[in-house]
Design an enzyme around this catalytic site. Structure first.
Site, PDB file in Angstrom:
ATOM      1  N   GLU A 199      17.899  42.718  15.645  1.00 56.06           N
ATOM      2  CA  GLU A 199      17.724  41.580  16.541  1.00 56.06           C
ATOM      3  C   GLU A 199      16.630  41.884  17.554  1.00 56.06           C
ATOM      4  O   GLU A 199      16.441  43.022  17.983  1.00 56.06           O
ATOM      5  CB  GLU A 199      19.043  41.301  17.267  1.00 56.06           C
ATOM      6  N   LYS A 248      21.363  32.310  15.671  1.00 55.48           N
ATOM      7  CA  LYS A 248      22.518  32.889  16.353  1.00 55.48           C
ATOM      8  C   LYS A 248      23.444  31.776  16.834  1.00 55.48           C
ATOM      9  O   LYS A 248      23.024  30.855  17.538  1.00 55.48           O
ATOM     10  CB  LYS A 248      22.051  33.746  17.525  1.00 55.48           C
ATOM     11  N   CYS A 267      24.497  40.083  16.017  1.00 57.02           N
ATOM     12  CA  CYS A 267      24.992  40.797  17.193  1.00 57.02           C
ATOM     13  C   CYS A 267      26.296  40.183  17.729  1.00 57.02           C
ATOM     14  O   CYS A 267      27.355  40.375  17.142  1.00 57.02           O
ATOM     15  CB  CYS A 267      23.897  40.853  18.254  1.00 57.02           C
TER      16      CYS A 267
END
Length: 291
Positions: A45, A120, A154
């Site tokens: 990321e 995301k 993440c």
């Protein structure tokens, strides 16, 4: 393909003198992966956040605009790297503008020119307050020669619902590109990666940023130990840990995953948390809590 060799990059940030130096570092990891038989390579990321090292300190809105100006170069360069090497490459994540907002998106590049993306879903509180990032609103599973892949970026891995959704969509491997700047942040993502592998009886591959950039407030430090995780059950190691890197070392962690072992686990494991769910009971409580 029953077996696939995956490389997870611990990418080191540090001072940069030129944009070419950034791509040189990317290509150094690509060469290492290629020389070691990697079929699928994952960068972390905020990979292109390293480019902020080329500029004086700037506000986060200006940083988003700066990174977005590199979108065409990012897309064309990774497309060409994938074509030349024959590897499928997750080019980390990149901040880019779409409509009136900025998104943190992972792009998956294939040798035939195909590009898939996953935005995301859960921006962190900082990403919401400071970066003003627009959240993604859909999940995808990609049917590839490496197996059925999903991407949880993440913080996304810390929410069990998303991984359960992609598992129900057929995912065999979850790729988790991350950026954590503290040990605590890393271990949250690491523990949740291992939990998602156990809950859904699949593989999770974790990678992240290491190093320091003190003058860049948006990406000032990284802490990571990349790893490959499986269910803590037959036929895998008791810990569920298949391979990990050396903490905070610039490197590519390489491991071959055997998808047939996931099927073996689902058929003959000591427990079967993916199949033993009581969805009707859970749904009843969700309905009650909403009322």
């Amino acid at each position: 393909m029953a077996k696939t060799t995956i490389g997870s990059v611990q990418y080191e940030i540090g001072p940069l003198k030129t944009k070419a130096a950034f791509w040189d570092q990317v290509n150094a990891h690509v060469r290492t992966a290629k020389e070691n038989g990697v079929n699928l390579l994952m960068f972390p990321e905020y990979l292109t956040g390293h480019l902020l090292a080329l500029e004086p300190e700037m506000s986060t809105p200006d940083a988003c605009a700066y990174l977005d100006r590199h979108t065409d170069e990012y897309m064309t360069t990774f497309t060409e790297i994938s074509r030349q090497t024959g590897m499928t490459i997750l080019g980390g994540t990149h901040i880019h503008k779409e409509n009136d907002g900025y998104l943190n998106t992972a792009f998956l590049f294939f040798p035939d020119g195909r590009i898939e993306r996953q935005t995301k879903i859960h921006p962190t509180p900082e990403e919401r307050r400071t970066w003003f990032l627009t959240a993604g609103d859909s999940y995808s599973v990609y049917d590839t020669e490496h197996g059925k892949l999903a991407i949880q970026i993440c913080y996304d891995i810390e929410f069990p619902e998303g991984s359960r959704i992609v598992a129900d969509m057929g995912a065999e491997i979850i790729l988790c590109p991350s950026y954590t700047d503290t040990a605590a942040g890393y271990w949250r993502v690491r523990h949740c990666s291992q939990a998602r592998a156990i809950e859904n009886q699949l593989f999770v591959v974790l990678g992240g940023i290491v190093g320091e950039l003190p003058h860049v407030p948006q990406i000032d430090a990284g802490y990571c130990q990349a790893g490959f995780f499986a269910p803590s059950d037959h036929p895998f190691p008791a810990s569920g840990t298949l391979a990990v890197g050396e903490t905070n070392k610039n490197s590519v962690i390489i491991h071959t995953l055997d998808l047939e072992l996931i099927q073996e686990n689902r058929k003959n494991g000591g427990v079967s948390p993916y199949f033993d769910r009581k969805t009707a009971l859970y749904d009843r409580y969700r309905t009650t809590s909403k009322a």
